[in-house]
Design a protein around this motif. Structure first.
Motif, mmCIF file in Angstrom:
data_model
loop_
_atom_site.group_PDB
_atom_site.id
_atom_site.type_symbol
_atom_site.label_atom_id
_atom_site.label_comp_id
_atom_site.label_asym_id
_atom_site.label_seq_id
_atom_site.Cartn_x
_atom_site.Cartn_y
_atom_site.Cartn_z
ATOM 1 N N LEU A 162 8.378 8.760 -4.057
ATOM 2 C CA LEU A 162 9.560 7.900 -4.095
ATOM 3 C C LEU A 162 10.529 8.233 -2.960
ATOM 4 N N PHE A 163 10.669 9.510 -2.643
ATOM 5 C CA PHE A 163 11.553 9.928 -1.547
ATOM 6 C C PHE A 163 11.193 9.193 -0.258
ATOM 7 N N TRP A 164 9.904 9.119 0.072
ATOM 8 C CA TRP A 164 9.470 8.480 1.314
ATOM 9 C C TRP A 164 9.640 6.963 1.258
ATOM 10 N N ILE A 165 9.458 6.391 0.085
ATOM 11 C CA ILE A 165 9.703 4.956 -0.082
ATOM 12 C C ILE A 165 11.176 4.653 0.202
ATOM 13 N N GLY B 59 15.246 2.711 6.430
ATOM 14 C CA GLY B 59 14.953 2.375 7.827
ATOM 15 C C GLY B 59 14.892 0.871 8.042
ATOM 16 N N ILE B 60 14.280 0.173 7.106
ATOM 17 C CA ILE B 60 14.216 -1.289 7.201
ATOM 18 C C ILE B 60 15.600 -1.895 6.981
ATOM 19 N N GLY C 57 0.764 -1.238 0.000
ATOM 20 C CA GLY C 57 0.000 0.000 0.000
ATOM 21 C C GLY C 57 0.794 1.288 0.000
ATOM 22 N N THR C 58 1.936 1.304 -0.624
ATOM 23 C CA THR C 58 2.755 2.515 -0.641
ATOM 24 C C THR C 58 2.704 3.212 -1.995
ATOM 25 N N GLN C 59 1.760 2.817 -2.843
ATOM 26 C CA GLN C 59 1.692 3.374 -4.190
ATOM 27 C C GLN C 59 1.465 4.895 -4.179
#
Length: 119
Positions: free
Chosen positions: A35-38, A44-45, A29-31
């Protein structure tokens, strides 16, 4: 032997985080995110991947008293990476299927492990 077990367990854990960081955003659900936040979320992961990967290599490396040389560490990591990816893909991306060519590729990876570990 204990170093080898710890190394493999840490590599499996690190590859779970790596696979989630690299491919999880394609499903979860990140569509609608930029892109910066992805990238920030993936970094972070990936932090947790590194928290397991670096100790795995230090513990497993024969130069530090571990069970594996650099070649062996790399091949083990690649086999684990592709195995984790395969499980992740089949469980999370239901539309993807495991095909004969994928299985043949894994057989070649097993052969790579054999030849890398051959004395």
């Amino acid at each position: 032997m204990l170093n080898a077990t710890y190394t493999i367990a840490l590599l499996i854990g690190s590859n779970v985080f790596m696979t989630l960081a690299w491919y999880g955003h394609l499903k979860f659900g990140t569509q609608n995110l930029a892109l910066f936040w992805i990238i920030i979320i993936s970094w972070g992961i990936a932090f947790f991947e590194y928290c397991l990967q670096v100790p795995a290599n230090r513990i497993g490396f024969s130069g530090n008293g571990g069970a594996f040389n650099l070649w062996q560490l790399k091949v083990i990591q690649e086999v684990i990476s592709l195995s984790v990816f395969c499980v992740f893909t089949l469980l999370v991306f239901k539309g993807e299927t495991l095909r004969l060519n994928h299985i043949i590729g894994f057989i070649f990876l097993i052969l790579a492990v054999y030849f890398i570990f051959k004395k």
